[in-house]
Scaffold this active site. Sequence first.
Site, PDB file in Angstrom:
ATOM      1  N   THR A   1      32.266 -63.173  37.230  1.00  0.00           N
ATOM      2  CA  THR A   1      31.077 -63.906  36.772  1.00  0.00           C
ATOM      3  C   THR A   1      29.825 -62.944  37.546  1.00  0.00           C
ATOM      4  O   THR A   1      30.209 -62.831  38.938  1.00  0.00           O
ATOM      5  CB  THR A   1      31.452 -65.031  38.096  1.00  0.00           C
ATOM      6  OG1 THR A   1      32.922 -65.777  37.069  1.00  0.00           O
ATOM      7  CG2 THR A   1      30.367 -66.137  37.398  1.00  0.00           C
TER       8      THR A   1
ATOM      9  N   LYS B   1      29.340 -69.475  32.284  1.00  0.00           N
ATOM     10  CA  LYS B   1      29.860 -69.664  33.634  1.00  0.00           C
ATOM     11  C   LYS B   1      28.559 -70.087  34.135  1.00  0.00           C
ATOM     12  O   LYS B   1      29.319 -71.091  35.169  1.00  0.00           O
ATOM     13  CB  LYS B   1      30.150 -68.638  33.604  1.00  0.00           C
ATOM     14  CG  LYS B   1      30.352 -68.645  35.450  1.00  0.00           C
ATOM     15  CD  LYS B   1      32.730 -69.578  34.851  1.00  0.00           C
ATOM     16  CE  LYS B   1      33.045 -69.459  36.319  1.00  0.00           C
ATOM     17  NZ  LYS B   1      34.040 -68.012  37.032  1.00  0.00           N
TER      18      LYS B   1
ATOM     19  N   LYS C   1      27.760 -67.188  45.533  1.00  0.00           N
ATOM     20  CA  LYS C   1      26.675 -65.445  44.979  1.00  0.00           C
ATOM     21  C   LYS C   1      26.238 -66.695  43.789  1.00  0.00           C
ATOM     22  O   LYS C   1      25.200 -65.837  42.524  1.00  0.00           O
ATOM     23  CB  LYS C   1      28.125 -64.691  44.517  1.00  0.00           C
ATOM     24  CG  LYS C   1      27.162 -63.619  43.611  1.00  0.00           C
ATOM     25  CD  LYS C   1      28.364 -63.324  42.501  1.00  0.00           C
ATOM     26  CE  LYS C   1      30.423 -63.233  42.486  1.00  0.00           C
ATOM     27  NZ  LYS C   1      30.900 -63.599  41.003  1.00  0.00           N
TER      28      LYS C   1
END
Lengths: 294, 294
Positions: free
Chosen positions: B104, B179, B247
């Site tokens: 990701t 995502k 993140k």
Amino acid sequence: MEGSLTPERAVVGFIGLGVMGGSMARNLHRAGYKLHVYNRSRDKAEELVRLGAVWHDSPGDLAPHANVIITMVGFPQDVAEVYLGEDGLLARAKPGTLLIDMTTSSPNLAQIIYREAKKRSLRALDAPVSGGDVGAREGRLSIMVGGEAADFEAALPVFQAMGTNIVYHGGAGAGQNAKMCNQIAIASNMMGVCEAIAYARKAGLDPEKVLQSIGSGAAGSWSLNNLGPRIVRGDFEPGFYVKHFIKDMKIALETANEIGLQAHGLKLASELYEKLAEMGEGNRGTQALYKLYE
Amino acid sequence: MEGSLTPERAVVGFIGLGVMGGSMARNLHRAGYKLHVYNRSRDKAEELVRLGAVWHDSPGDLAPHANVIITMVGFPQDVAEVYLGEDGLLARAKPGTLLIDMTTSSPNLAQIIYREAKKRSLRALDAPVSGGDVGAREGRLSIMVGGEAADFEAALPVFQAMGTNIVYHGGAGAGQNAKMCNQIAIASNMMGVCEAIAYARKAGLDPEKVLQSIGSGAAGSWSLNNLGPRIVRGDFEPGFYVKHFIKDMKIALETANEIGLQAHGLKLASELYEKLAEMGEGNRGTQALYKLYE
């Protein structure tokens, strides 16, 4: 069990025959309960009256005719009026009557009604529901109950005529508090659902494909999978009204404040929904929050 | 189909054998793919090497031995180093090699890698996943893919060895953007889940009963039903790390900013998680957000 309010032992008064209340009353009729009914506008009672329900011109007039009285009205001020008003339920119901408020309303008000009822030898439960219009119609509501355990037990056959997931949460107000948990979980999630779809669109993705990718995993939720597709096709028709959701979030925020909870997400969601209502969208469904992100 | 990267036609390089990558590589082995592997710490590769995978001492050393190279590393800076570094994949892979980043990571970085790859006659897909450690182990990941459609088609057999819900979302970066939608939906919902449980507890309710009342209705979500019970029993072990979620939210906020989306809920969730990390909880599971509300 003894004292159990089966159709043989109970005459049910039903006050508030809107989308939810109307379906719930019909399910009580179907289960065999004799009904007395009142609604602010009489036309919504016609079908039930044709089925045999007895109409009354006010909550106070209805009160002495039933030993179980259910209320499903709009706002806490309506609840207060129906219960505590001069010609209200507490003033007019017969001793021993079980009063069940199924409106989503204030936990504090539920406690006041419980105490005032007790003084008059009346019994009171708070029993808000979730499951929406479809759940009400199909008799598959979740019912969250607060009050005395013995009254909950007695009321079970009545609840079972309207719902499937019936949980006793504790003393007076506990049902309302459980419902607040429901609304709190929904409030922040609606931001996530709307932001995810708005992001998809602005990033040039096909939002339907995104729902297909994310709907069955860790991002999945009832709102994403049921309201998400409506948002994508621009359908903001009310399942649950923005204006009612704002009312619920206000109650939740007030109680959160009293119990010492900083509900950051709820506060933000509440502010965004207020903004949405100011834009004139109060009669839309909650998924209309998406409009703020367009 | 022609060019389809079946086990007969593909030698797979796999870089990054953590909890997710390790399981994904094992599923590729199980599907019959010959594997070349690299990981920052060699011990995590031992089991695969025993199964026949060939170890290499760096991504650059691995690169020329495979015609499909999958990366599953930690942060965008790791992705940048593995692909764009002096001894990286772009510098060392053979022309025609298909590079698939399943980390990701940033949609912008995915586009940079795609363009740089193309200049060197390499092909690149971004294909982040959801489904967690269990989904990875059981080969039931959701895989969100961006890049050229022909490369997606070619890579399908490789993806099918690792996942079940495989969706092509568009050009380079589209997989990462999909995502991000997943993470955005989760971010706000986690506030709702934690606030609902904290409210239940502070209001004196039994949170387990509240989950029973609200988990199957409109408030229901994967997080409520899977992480909620863990929160209730005080289990903050990581399924998904707080530090990794931070993140992801940073990337989502950066991109939201670029595409003109005011993601209010995401911003708030991101701030709360930063606070949680400052409290030393970065290595907990995302459900540890609850600690802020205790």
